[in-house]
Scaffold this motif. Structure first.
Motif, mmCIF file in Angstrom:
data_model
loop_
_atom_site.group_PDB
_atom_site.id
_atom_site.type_symbol
_atom_site.label_atom_id
_atom_site.label_comp_id
_atom_site.label_asym_id
_atom_site.label_seq_id
_atom_site.Cartn_x
_atom_site.Cartn_y
_atom_site.Cartn_z
ATOM 1 N N ARG A 166 0.816 -1.209 0.000
ATOM 2 C CA ARG A 166 0.000 0.000 0.000
ATOM 3 C C ARG A 166 0.855 1.267 0.000
ATOM 4 N NH1 ARG A 166 -3.421 1.426 -1.841
ATOM 5 N NH2 ARG A 166 -4.490 2.730 -0.316
ATOM 6 N N LYS A 167 2.167 1.107 0.225
ATOM 7 C CA LYS A 167 3.037 2.287 0.222
ATOM 8 C C LYS A 167 3.492 2.660 -1.187
ATOM 9 C CE LYS A 167 6.374 2.424 3.270
ATOM 10 N NZ LYS A 167 7.502 1.790 4.040
ATOM 11 N N PHE A 168 2.968 1.954 -2.180
ATOM 12 C CA PHE A 168 3.430 2.172 -3.555
ATOM 13 C C PHE A 168 3.335 3.638 -3.991
ATOM 14 C CE2 PHE A 168 2.815 2.552 -8.109
ATOM 15 C CZ PHE A 168 3.925 1.891 -8.602
ATOM 16 N N PRO A 169 2.183 4.306 -3.822
ATOM 17 C CA PRO A 169 2.095 5.704 -4.293
ATOM 18 C C PRO A 169 3.138 6.594 -3.624
ATOM 19 C CG PRO A 169 -0.083 4.848 -3.749
ATOM 20 C CD PRO A 169 0.910 3.836 -3.253
ATOM 21 N N GLU A 170 3.324 6.382 -2.351
ATOM 22 C CA GLU A 170 4.292 7.185 -1.592
ATOM 23 C C GLU A 170 5.721 6.920 -2.071
ATOM 24 O OE1 GLU A 170 3.927 6.455 2.638
ATOM 25 O OE2 GLU A 170 5.972 7.186 2.972
ATOM 26 N N GLU A 171 6.077 5.651 -2.219
ATOM 27 C CA GLU A 171 7.406 5.259 -2.671
ATOM 28 C C GLU A 171 7.664 5.756 -4.094
ATOM 29 O OE1 GLU A 171 9.982 3.204 -0.985
ATOM 30 O OE2 GLU A 171 8.793 4.196 0.576
ATOM 31 N N ALA A 172 6.656 5.602 -4.941
ATOM 32 C CA ALA A 172 6.800 6.002 -6.340
ATOM 33 C C ALA A 172 7.008 7.515 -6.436
ATOM 34 C CB ALA A 172 5.563 5.594 -7.134
ATOM 35 N N ARG A 173 6.263 8.231 -5.611
ATOM 36 C CA ARG A 173 6.360 9.683 -5.619
ATOM 37 C C ARG A 173 7.739 10.138 -5.127
ATOM 38 N NH1 ARG A 173 1.670 10.565 -3.444
ATOM 39 N NH2 ARG A 173 0.505 11.117 -5.325
ATOM 40 N N LYS A 174 8.233 9.465 -4.073
ATOM 41 C CA LYS A 174 9.550 9.797 -3.528
ATOM 42 C C LYS A 174 10.633 9.604 -4.583
ATOM 43 C CE LYS A 174 8.935 8.778 1.406
ATOM 44 N NZ LYS A 174 9.178 7.738 2.429
ATOM 45 N N HIS A 179 10.156 9.583 -7.781
ATOM 46 C CA HIS A 179 9.928 10.533 -8.860
ATOM 47 C C HIS A 179 10.542 11.896 -8.526
ATOM 48 C CE1 HIS A 179 7.994 12.480 -12.238
ATOM 49 N NE2 HIS A 179 7.447 13.379 -11.442
ATOM 50 N N TYR A 180 10.452 12.284 -7.264
ATOM 51 C CA TYR A 180 10.996 13.592 -6.869
ATOM 52 C C TYR A 180 12.427 13.496 -6.363
ATOM 53 C CZ TYR A 180 6.253 15.282 -7.487
ATOM 54 O OH TYR A 180 5.042 15.615 -8.032
ATOM 55 N N GLY A 181 13.027 12.299 -6.535
ATOM 56 C CA GLY A 181 14.429 12.163 -6.206
ATOM 57 C C GLY A 181 14.713 12.110 -4.722
ATOM 58 N N GLU A 182 13.713 11.813 -3.927
ATOM 59 C CA GLU A 182 13.942 11.731 -2.489
ATOM 60 C C GLU A 182 14.615 10.422 -2.113
ATOM 61 O OE1 GLU A 182 10.317 12.556 -0.338
ATOM 62 O OE2 GLU A 182 9.787 14.122 -1.776
ATOM 63 N N ILE A 183 14.387 9.392 -2.895
ATOM 64 C CA ILE A 183 15.044 8.107 -2.661
ATOM 65 C C ILE A 183 15.567 7.571 -3.989
ATOM 66 C CG2 ILE A 183 13.676 7.500 -0.596
ATOM 67 C CD1 ILE A 183 11.998 5.673 -2.429
ATOM 68 N N GLU A 184 16.466 6.575 -3.890
ATOM 69 C CA GLU A 184 17.056 5.971 -5.077
ATOM 70 C C GLU A 184 15.977 5.295 -5.924
ATOM 71 O OE1 GLU A 184 20.427 5.280 -6.365
ATOM 72 O OE2 GLU A 184 20.566 7.244 -5.364
#
Ligand SMILES: [Zn+2]
Length: 164
Positions: free
Chosen positions: A115-123, A125-130
């Motif tokens: 369920r964390k997919f949208p959050e992870e994907a967004r991060k 996308h914005y370069g917050e994570i690798e």
């Protein structure tokens, strides 16, 4: 002189010569013509197949043309109860196999973030994570928002067997 083929009441075939047909009639009526086998005087002219000449060609009886293609095939036994069946084309089978392959590849090489997919994907996308391969769940609304934000992702292929 005339020769007649004769047959007696017991079906003995024999031949006899007569002066003419009138003589034949007279002699038979008087009982003068006797069967050489049984002695019966009840004789008559045998019914003979007409001989119209040895060279006569047999009449060609055309065989009714029955094209094999139009011959109705044997009907399958109708006694058995019908069961639900489906035809799966080779293309469909291949498609499903490819789908499963892709899915297996994705799930094996990506992190299931659920369920964390949208959050992870967004991060990502914005370069917050690798950047890495992830998969998980997103509601239609979340998916719409991610798309609007330009986050690139794809729905995980669902195998037909896994629906419901
Ligand atoms: Zn006889």
């Amino acid at each position: 002189m005339i020769r007649y083929a004769l047959v007696c009441e017991r079906q003995h075939d024999f031949e006899s010569w007569f002066q003419n047909s009138a003589a034949y009639d007279k002699q038979v009526k008087r009982g003068l013509v006797a069967c050489p086998v049984c002695g019966s005087v009840k004789v008559e002219k045998a019914i003979m197949a007409p001989r119209l000449g040895h060279s006569q060609k047999p009449i060609d009886v055309p065989q009714p043309a029955a094209p094999a293609a139009e011959t109705p095939a044997a009907q399958p036994p109708a006694a058995e109860a019908p069961a639900p069946v489906a035809m799966v084309s080779p293309q469909e089978r291949e498609f499903r196999a490819k789908l499963k392959e892709l899915r297996d590849h994705l799930t094996k090489n990506a992190d299931n973030v659920g369920r964390k997919f949208p959050e992870e994907a967004r991060k990502m996308h914005y370069g917050e994570i690798e950047h890495r391969s992830i998969y998980g769940e997103a509601s239609p609304q979340e998916a719409k928002e991610l798309h609007e934000e330009g986050v690139e992702f794809h729905p995980l292929p669902v195998l037909p067997e896994e629906r419901n």
